[in-house]
Design an enzyme around this catalytic site. Structure first.
Site, PDB file in Angstrom:
ATOM      1  N   HIS A 151      38.090  43.648  39.329  1.00 24.49           N
ATOM      2  CA  HIS A 151      38.231  42.549  40.284  1.00 24.49           C
ATOM      3  C   HIS A 151      37.115  41.515  40.163  1.00 24.49           C
ATOM      4  CE1 HIS A 151      40.388  40.576  43.269  1.00 24.49           C
ATOM      5  NE2 HIS A 151      40.451  41.507  44.219  1.00 24.49           N
ATOM      6  N   ASP A 161      41.966  38.447  39.100  1.00 23.11           N
ATOM      7  CA  ASP A 161      42.447  38.389  40.479  1.00 23.11           C
ATOM      8  C   ASP A 161      43.810  39.049  40.579  1.00 23.11           C
ATOM      9  OD1 ASP A 161      44.552  36.307  39.938  1.00 23.11           O
ATOM     10  OD2 ASP A 161      42.769  35.108  39.474  1.00 23.11           O
TER      11      ASP A 161
END
Length: 535
Positions: free
Chosen positions: A505, A509
């Site tokens: 992350h 995304d």
């Protein structure tokens, strides 16, 4: 008149001709001294006039000992465990003949000899850790040695089984003298009259998978007579040994040991229990050292904990892929391909190809993050995303020695059959414990097919130097509504499978991963799309 020059630097000891005298052709002008350290003695004795060549005759090549360094096998590995030796001190080896087998955090590798000669010294014993770049064996190179010289250094007959050398090689021990051995080896070799003692350290030849099995069954591999090539211990040898060891004839206690014998707990034990579980008493804890594969997994997954994961799951319809795979397997059965070609297609090659096609559209999933290396330092210490052109997809495999992740290289240049052939080759090497470091390094993204064993959903862990991983659940049959126009109310039979993704992350995304996962799902549900992208 011509001038004459001497080709080598030396010191003139004596002139053969006086100035103004007549020198004969092809007769020496002066005897040179080949080296400043050696010269002819100034003496009138006949021995002083001997040819200089006789003074420097020697056989130094027989005393040249070459230390063999443990070569760097890549991936930053600094030490390896010596699994087994194929040679002993005094053994004669040829160039490129195997010396030993080592196991690193990545795989097991056979180290070959760079020289031909006689083994003089082993710097490590089996089970010890050898340092990369340090000597691990000394070899006396052959040079100009004759066959008789080598045979005098290496006896043609094998060394006796005793671990300690006898004081006098000409005196053999009496046959009646008992040799120390373990109880297990006595039970196995009882029919042989105990004519063979305990094996040496270098006699236990076995693959890592066999060694892992011996640890599980609590068997010392040195107590087993191997029936494989060059005395290698096989799985059948271990099972035969444990069957004889655990037989009632070898474990029966004397009748006088107990006046009222009680039934053994093992008589009531089943496959889902153990004798220790049925016995009364306090909790028993037994420390067990990690195997090399577990140590590798421990270090790799510990480093992976620094990556912030986020999960994404999707359901994929495999119905069309099931039909396509069945048709292609019928074609493969009829075709006569090469022996190296895969004879049957599984679902995994189609999924790997679909992932590779999605990476062309979303290359961020094929990248890596450099945080504290030379690339980040050149960028002022800031983290850097490094894109990679080839799709080297790692595939998690369950092997007898544990979890291994070999890499299918350059998937973008392979078709489905080529991927299946490479998977077959890697799986055979993984089961045999013969994967090379090159087969397990350089991965850019990983696919884990846990569904072949069981499980519907999973939470895969991202491998270091990667940003995404795909976990495949088991395929199952479910009822679903038809998608054919005009038949939406009809219930049909569908084959579905769940894909579970994990991504880094820090750089990926949720929207990017969802779009990439949708591309993979579309290709798997409509596998005919792969035909348009054949290379």
């Amino acid at each position: 008149m011509s001038e004459m020059f001497w080709k080598h630097s030396s010191r003139a000891v004596r002139h053969h001709w006086r100035r103004g005298g007549i020198a004969l052709v092809r007769r020496p002008l002066l005897p040179p001294s080949p080296s400043p350290r050696y010269h002819l003695p100034l003496s009138s004795s006949p021995s002083a006039c001997c040819p200089p060549r006789a003074l420097f005759h020697s056989t130094r090549t027989l005393q040249v000992v070459k230390p063999v360094l443990l070569a760097d096998i890549g991936e930053g590995i600094v030490e390896c465990e010596i699994i087994q030796w194929f040679v002993e001190p005094g053994a004669r080896v040829e160039e490129f003949s195997p010396l030993c087998e080592v196991q690193s955090d990545k795989a097991s590798v056979e180290i070959t000899s760079r020289f031909a000669g006689v083994v003089k010294k082993l710097h490590y014993e089996a089970g010890e850790m050898a340092k990369v770049g340090k000597p691990f064996v000394d070899i006396d190179i052959q040079g100009a040695a004759s066959k008789e010289d080598l045979e005098s250094l290496t006896p043609p007959e094998p060394v006796t089984a005793s671990d300690k050398p006898t004081p006098d090689m000409g005196v053999m021990p009496a046959p009646s003298e008992p040799k120390p051995t373990t109880a297990a080896s006595e039970s196995v070799d009882g029919n042989k009259g105990n004519t063979q003692g305990r094996k040496g350290t270098h006699a236990g030849l076995a693959t890592p998978a066999v060694r892992h099995l011996s640890k599980e069954l609590n068997v010392n591999i040195l107590d087993i007579d191997g029936t494989g090539r060059d005395g290698r211990v096989l799985k059948e040898d271990i099972f035969r040994f444990t069957q004889h060891r655990d037989s009632p004839s070898s474990t029966q206690a004397p009748a006088s040991a107990s006046a009222t014998p009680s039934p053994s707990p093992s008589t009531n034990a089943t496959v889902f229990s153990s004798p220790e579980a049925l016995a009364a008493g306090a909790q028993k804890e037994t420390p067990v050292p990690m195997t090399k594969t577990q140590e590798m997994m421990f270090k790799t997954m510990t480093r992976s904990l620094s990556i912030p994961h986020f999960l994404y799951a999707d359901e994929v319809d495999f119905t069309s892929l099931v039909e396509l795979r069945a048709r292609l397997n019928r074609v493969l059965v009829k075709s006569s391909g090469s022996e190296a070609q895969a004879s049957k297609l599984s679902y995994l090659p189609f999924i790997i190809k679909a992932v590779s096609m999605a990476l062309y559209k979303y290359p961020i999933l094929n990248a890596r993050v450099d945080v504290a290396d030379s690339t980040a330092a050149a960028n002022g210490g800031k983290p850097t995303i490094v894109h990679r052109s080839q799709h080297n997809i790692g595939v998690a495999m369950d092997t007898p020695s544990g979890l291994l992740v070999p890499v299918v290289r350059n998937v973008g240049s392979l078709n489905v059959l080529g991927i299946a052939t490479e998977l077959t080759r890697l799986h055979a090497l993984a089961v045999a414990g013969k994967l090379a470091p090159h087969d397990m390094s350089g991965g850019t993204i990983t696919v884990s097919n846990v569904g072949s064993i069981g499980g519907t959903y999973l939470s895969p862990v991202i491998v270091e130097r990667e940003v995404a991983i795909l976990g495949i659940g088991r395929m199952r049959t479910v009822p679903a509504f038809s998608t054919v126009p005009g038949e939406e109310d009809r219930v049909v039979r569908r084959q579905v499978c769940n894909f579970s993704w994990s991504a880094d992350h820090r750089v990926v995304d949720g929207a990017t991963l969802a779009r990439a996962a949708d591309v993979v799902r579309t290709i798997v549900e409509e596998p005919d799309v792969m035909v348009m992208h054949l290379r």
